[in-house]
Design an enzyme around this catalytic site. Structure first.
Site, short mmCIF file in Angstrom:
data_model
loop_
_atom_site.label_atom_id
_atom_site.label_comp_id
_atom_site.label_asym_id
_atom_site.label_seq_id
_atom_site.Cartn_x
_atom_site.Cartn_y
_atom_site.Cartn_z
N HIS A 1 20.00 -14.03 32.00
CA HIS A 1 18.27 -14.36 32.52
C HIS A 1 18.09 -13.96 34.00
O HIS A 1 17.64 -14.78 34.95
CB HIS A 1 18.36 -15.70 32.20
CG HIS A 1 16.24 -15.46 32.28
ND1 HIS A 1 15.79 -16.10 33.01
CD2 HIS A 1 15.46 -15.31 31.15
CE1 HIS A 1 14.30 -16.25 32.63
NE2 HIS A 1 14.52 -15.43 31.58
N ASP B 1 11.62 -24.50 33.14
CA ASP B 1 10.65 -24.19 32.43
C ASP B 1 10.44 -23.38 31.43
O ASP B 1 9.87 -23.63 29.85
CB ASP B 1 9.54 -23.41 33.44
CG ASP B 1 8.54 -24.10 34.29
OD1 ASP B 1 8.61 -25.61 34.51
OD2 ASP B 1 8.22 -23.93 35.04
N GLU C 1 3.08 -29.33 38.46
CA GLU C 1 3.60 -28.29 39.24
C GLU C 1 2.16 -28.26 39.36
O GLU C 1 0.94 -28.10 38.50
CB GLU C 1 4.63 -27.32 37.83
CG GLU C 1 5.82 -27.73 37.96
CD GLU C 1 6.49 -26.38 37.33
OE1 GLU C 1 7.27 -26.71 36.67
OE2 GLU C 1 5.82 -24.95 36.19
#
Length: 532
Positions: A105, A170, A281
């Site tokens: 990733h 997240d 957030e």
């Protein structure tokens, strides 16, 4: 006789030949002693692949912008296989690069190893890796987790015990070793710290091929080096993660703002409340960065129409996303607690939206967006991301110079834009990770998605943002950093640069590990002779 340097590819082929020969004739004690066949297990070659498909799969990453072709890919059955590989490279007259690849990733080829060997850590899971939840009087609850494990699986393993880690990213389909090599941040970081602040102990394979257990008290230099160390000092094969009592449900609230100053002031107030919210957030909503995106779908069609009208009037509006955990014991008071915390906030009246969801569904919220994008063929596209830490004292300047004058004006961005504060006190300065000097700083994530032939345009925009910050004297730090020169890396690490170099010389003196970060090269002025 003059020594001939052997290429990494040839060395790997040699490894296979030796191992296959051993498997045929058994233990070759009388074979050519100049060849280091004795370090190999008989079935090692079966796990080392040179197939075009394996090599191609390990040549890129989620960013989709960098291709670095390895010579081979290792599919380890155990940590011993990784030890064997790195030890062979270290003892070789021509060491080759080794990179541990978790979920792939990274955005800029950080998990690649050109002409070296990529270790597919996920193979360890297929070979019996597991997650163990335990308790001790001195440590409390914790989980022993393979570095190859995904965080979503850590969550699934701990929840049946009524427990869970306290700090998250997240997106949960990332490996433990991958996030701990960076930091692991999300909206919980202001309260619980980044994921690297919630590790008790690790097993690490250094660039010398040594498997070492480390913690704050045992082999502490390695422990602090590896956390946030960008894979430069070792491969994490096990991490002992702090667990705490898990809530069952969450109140998930979003409120909208049309003024950035009020938006940031309220965020800073909310993270200052003792025993207050569990997650904070913020994000930008613009025409090119819509209210509903792949991170979460929160607003109904009627809400989106109202939001579109606000965007038309203001260009940018701001979404503040808040979560408070609760369970059966606090269910009757949760709404009252939230209303008390919301007093005095400056959001747009009437634009408050709420969900009540399970703890798991909240933490795993990005997954549904991923599934939808995969179905549309829009997940595996280039992602020229830029992640920054911005000092609180300059966040208003950053808004004007970056969000308004660059991003809104150029109208190129496609993807979520995050901006939320966290506290430096939650970070341990002994770790390799670097953050701004100010007590409060903002995490800014420009999570671009791009068509295959357009990512360079967004990359140029990222460079413009970095140039603006440099010229304006905004002392940002990159998160998931990407730099082109050693001088840039030195500036990035600042006062930690010298100790970063010293740790590299101590734990990976031949520069074997994680070459895709492009921090060091054999021409680096500080590098000790590998013959020393």
């Amino acid at each position: 006789m003059e020594k001939t340097l052997v290429s990494p590819t040839t060395l790997i082929l040699l490894m296979i030949i030796i191992s296959q020969f051993m498997s045929i004739v058994g233990d070759l004690k009388t074979w050519n002693p100049s060849l280091p066949y004795e370090i190999f297990s008989q079935d090692f070659a079966a796990r080392l692949s040179l197939s075009p498909d394996s090599v191609a799969a390990a040549s890129g990453d989620f960013g989709g912008m960098v291709t670095e072709t390895p010579a081979a890919v290792l599919y380890p059955a155990s940590a011993a296989d990784v030890v064997e590989l790195i030890e062979f490279s270290y003892n070789s007259s021509s060491p080759f690069a080794v990179a541990a690849r978790g979920h792939g990733h990274s955005a800029r080829g950080q998990a690649t190893a050109k002409d070296g060997v990529v270790v597919e850590m996920s193979s360890l899971k297929r070979n019996g890796g597991r997650i163990r939840v335990s308790w001790s009087e001195s440590l409390g609850f914790y989980a022993d987790v393979g570095g190859h494990e995904l965080w979503v699986d850590v969550l699934r393993a701990s929840l049946p015990h009524g427990l869970a880690p306290v700090s998250w990213t997240d997106y949960l389909y990332l490996t433990v070793g991958g996030t701990l090599s960076n930091a692991g941040i999300s909206g919980q970081s202001f309260r619980y710290g980044p994921q690297i602040a919630n590790v008790i102990e690790m097993d690490v394979i250094t660039g010398k091929g040594e498997l070492i257990t480390c913690s704050k008290h045992i082999n502490s230099e390695l422990f602090f080096a590896v956390l946030g160390g960008l894979g430069q000092f070792g491969v994490i094969t096990r991490a002992r993660i702090v667990l705490d009592k898990a809530p069952t449900r969450v109140k998930w609230v979003r409120m909208l703002y049309d003024d950035f100053t009020k938006f940031t002031r309220d965020q800073e107030h909310l993270i200052s409340i003792d025993d207050g919210l569990d997650y904070v957030e913020g994000s930008l909503i613009m025409t090119q960065s819509p209210a509903n995106n792949w991170r979460s779908s929160f607003f109904s069609p009627s809400h989106q129409s109202q939001i579109a009208s606000l965007i038309s009037n203001h260009g940018i509006i701001y979404s503040l996303e808040l979560v408070k955990y609760y369970d059966d014991e606090t269910a009757t008071t949760i709404d009252e607690e939230l209303q008390e915390m919301f007093k005095g906030l400056s959001f747009i009246g009437g634009l408050v939206f709420e969900k009540d969801v399970s703890f798991f569904d909240f933490l795993n919220r990005v997954r549904s967006g991923e599934v939808k994008l995969r179905q549309k063929g829009m997940w595996d596209v280039p992602h020229p991301w830029l992640n920054l830490f911005v000092p609180k004292s300059r966040i208003l300047d950053f808004n004007v110079g970056v969000f308004v004058d660059i991003i809104l004006r150029q109208n190129k961005t496609s993807g979520p834009i995050l901006v939320y504060p966290t506290n430096k006190a939650r970070w341990d300065d002994r770790m390799s990770a670097v953050v701004p000097e100010e007590e409060t700083f903002y995490c800014v994530g420009l999570l671009h998605s791009s068509r295959v032939n357009e990512w360079e345009e967004l990359g140029n925009q990222n460079e413009e943002i970095l140039k603006y910050c440099d010229e304006a004297g905004i002392k940002i730090k990159q998160y998931l950093p990407h730099y082109k020169t050693e001088e840039d890396w030195e500036k990035h690490f600042g006062k930690k640069w010298q100790i970063f170099q010293q740790r590299k010389a101590l734990f990976d003196p031949k520069l074997i590990l994680s070459p895709g970060q492009r921090i060091f090269s054999q021409s680096s002025s500080w590098v000790w002779s590998i013959d020393a």
